[in-house]
Design an enzyme around this catalytic site. Structure first.
Site, short mmCIF file in Angstrom:
data_model
loop_
_atom_site.label_atom_id
_atom_site.label_comp_id
_atom_site.label_asym_id
_atom_site.label_seq_id
_atom_site.Cartn_x
_atom_site.Cartn_y
_atom_site.Cartn_z
N HIS A 82 -34.98 0.61 61.37
CA HIS A 82 -35.48 0.59 62.76
C HIS A 82 -36.66 -0.38 62.86
CE1 HIS A 82 -39.19 3.15 62.45
NE2 HIS A 82 -38.54 3.82 61.54
N ASP A 100 -35.50 3.02 55.44
CA ASP A 100 -36.65 3.47 56.23
C ASP A 100 -37.77 3.91 55.29
OD1 ASP A 100 -38.27 4.33 58.33
OD2 ASP A 100 -36.71 5.54 59.29
N HIS A 122 -47.46 6.78 60.26
CA HIS A 122 -47.79 6.81 61.69
C HIS A 122 -49.29 6.72 61.96
CE1 HIS A 122 -43.65 8.61 63.04
NE2 HIS A 122 -43.55 7.53 62.28
N ASP A 136 -43.97 1.82 58.29
CA ASP A 136 -42.83 2.56 58.84
C ASP A 136 -42.50 1.93 60.19
OD1 ASP A 136 -41.00 4.30 59.89
OD2 ASP A 136 -42.42 5.96 60.15
N GLU A 192 -35.95 4.49 67.26
CA GLU A 192 -35.83 5.52 66.23
C GLU A 192 -36.95 6.54 66.35
OE1 GLU A 192 -36.36 7.57 62.35
OE2 GLU A 192 -37.79 6.36 63.45
N GLU A 193 -38.15 6.05 66.67
CA GLU A 193 -39.33 6.92 66.65
C GLU A 193 -39.35 7.95 67.77
OE1 GLU A 193 -41.15 7.16 64.24
OE2 GLU A 193 -41.46 5.25 63.23
ZN LIG Z 1 -39.33 5.28 60.21
#
Ligand SMILES: [Zn+2]
Length: 347
Positions: free
Chosen positions: A78, A232, A319, A179, A209-210
């Site tokens: 992603h 990922d 994140h 990420d 994706e998130e």
């Molecule tokens: Zn990810």
């Protein structure tokens, strides 16, 4: 491919979920020299095709017109990131915001951010706010009134972390959005390394994706693969007092996914990846994750089911505005994906 330079290039792009145009354009530039065809589907997923045989165009409206005479393998990384979205503009020009994707407000205090139009700011918080919550935080862009702020930013505009990519000790890097820019870099490197594909390979850079893995399934329907590999970030098991909800350790190689919370990998894919890694002497480790999900879940469940596995990159502080991973793990993941794509399927 220089991985650190690629990470810096990708970090300079804008790509929160649903707003991936800028990063997608950059990936087109990086992937096109190595692909037989490249195109974007209706969702915004970018698909770079590489297969043994004649070149063909892969574009928006003729996705499945030509079926290649080889088994189809879909890679998915992603390209979107988590972000912040403006929900209200105070009279004094401060911007209230919500999260796009899973963001821990405690990680945001004092974080520099930037909007798609280049406007920059920093995250501040209300006087007396005891614990960090989104409703007591704001983005300060320096505007002294709502009118002034609205000349730069509107409700619904998204912002991303404006923190740099820097090289740490050893082969480690710190950067926002490893990420999944680490996975994007690995997939680009695999595409570059791949010389004699045994499959018709679709290198897909997915959107959204998130916010719930919304791009991968349409991409899997479009490419109709028999085999899938998700690339990922995965959570790590090396913080002090870890509860071992994950197993991957940064610097210990490509993490071959066995399961995450969203799906269990096809056992033959797991075995094939392990065997190929051993044969090619690529450092690998097992990835068992009790939290979080990946695009692999959506590919796995597409149509009549797809044999799906995963090659993960261990990333610390996922994140947050500053994530950490090992460049060697990205390289190992790329080598493993390229080696898999060059090996004739036995099942
Ligand atoms: Zn990810």
């Amino acid at each position: 491919m220089d991985i650190i330079e690629t990470l810096k290039t990708l970090n300079a792009c804008f790509g929160p979920s649903g707003c991936e145009a800028d990063i997608r354009n950059k990936i087109v530039e990086l992937a096109e020299p190595f692909a037989d065809g490249i195109g974007t589907d209706i969702m915004g997923n970018l698909v770079a095709v590489k297969y043994a045989g004649t070149t063909r165009r892969y574009s928006d409206n003729n996705m499945n017109v030509e079926i290649p005479n080889a088994p189809r393998l879909m890679f998915a990384a992603h390209m979107d990131s988590v972000g912040l979205i403006v929900t209200y503009i105070e009279e004094n020009g401060l911007l209230r915001f919500a999260a796009v994707g899973l963001v821990d407000p405690a990680a945001l205090k004092g974080t520099p951010v930037r909007f798609g139009n280049g406007t920059v700011g920093t995250v501040g918080w209300d006087c007396g706010a005891e614990k960090p919550e989104f409703d007591s935080m704001f983005i300060d862009i320096g505007a002294s009134s709502r009118k002034e702020a609205e000349k730069l930013v509107q409700k619904g505009d998204m912002a991303v972390y404006d923190t740099p990519t820097r090289v740490l000790a050893g082969d480690f890097v710190v950067s926002p959005y490893l990420d999944n820019r680490a996975g994007v870099a690995a997939q680009l490197m695999a595409l570059e390394m791949l010389k004699k594909p045994a499959y018709c390979c679709y290198f897909v850079f997915t959107v959204q994706e998130e916010v719930g893995r919304r791009g991968a399934k349409p991409a899997a329907f479009g490419t109709d693969p028999q085999f899938g590999i998700v690339c990922d970030a995965t959570l790590t098991d090396d913080a002090p007092r870890t509860k071992h909800t994950g197993t991957a350790i940064p610097g210990k190689g490509a993490a071959i996914k066995i399961m995450d919370k969203s799906f269990i990998c096809h056992p033959e894919m797991v075995e094939a990846l392990k065997t190929i890694a051993d044969k090619k002497k690529i450092l690998w480790q097992a990835d068992v994750l009790q939290e979080g999900g990946t695009d692999g879940a959506e590919i796995r469940k597409t149509a009549g089911g797809v044999r799906t596995g995963g090659v993960s990159i261990p990333v610390r502080y996922v994140h947050s505005p500053q994530e950490v991973c090992s460049v060697k793990d990205i390289e190992a993941a790329a080598k493993l994906m390229a080696a898999f794509a060059e090996t004739k399927p036995k099942f």
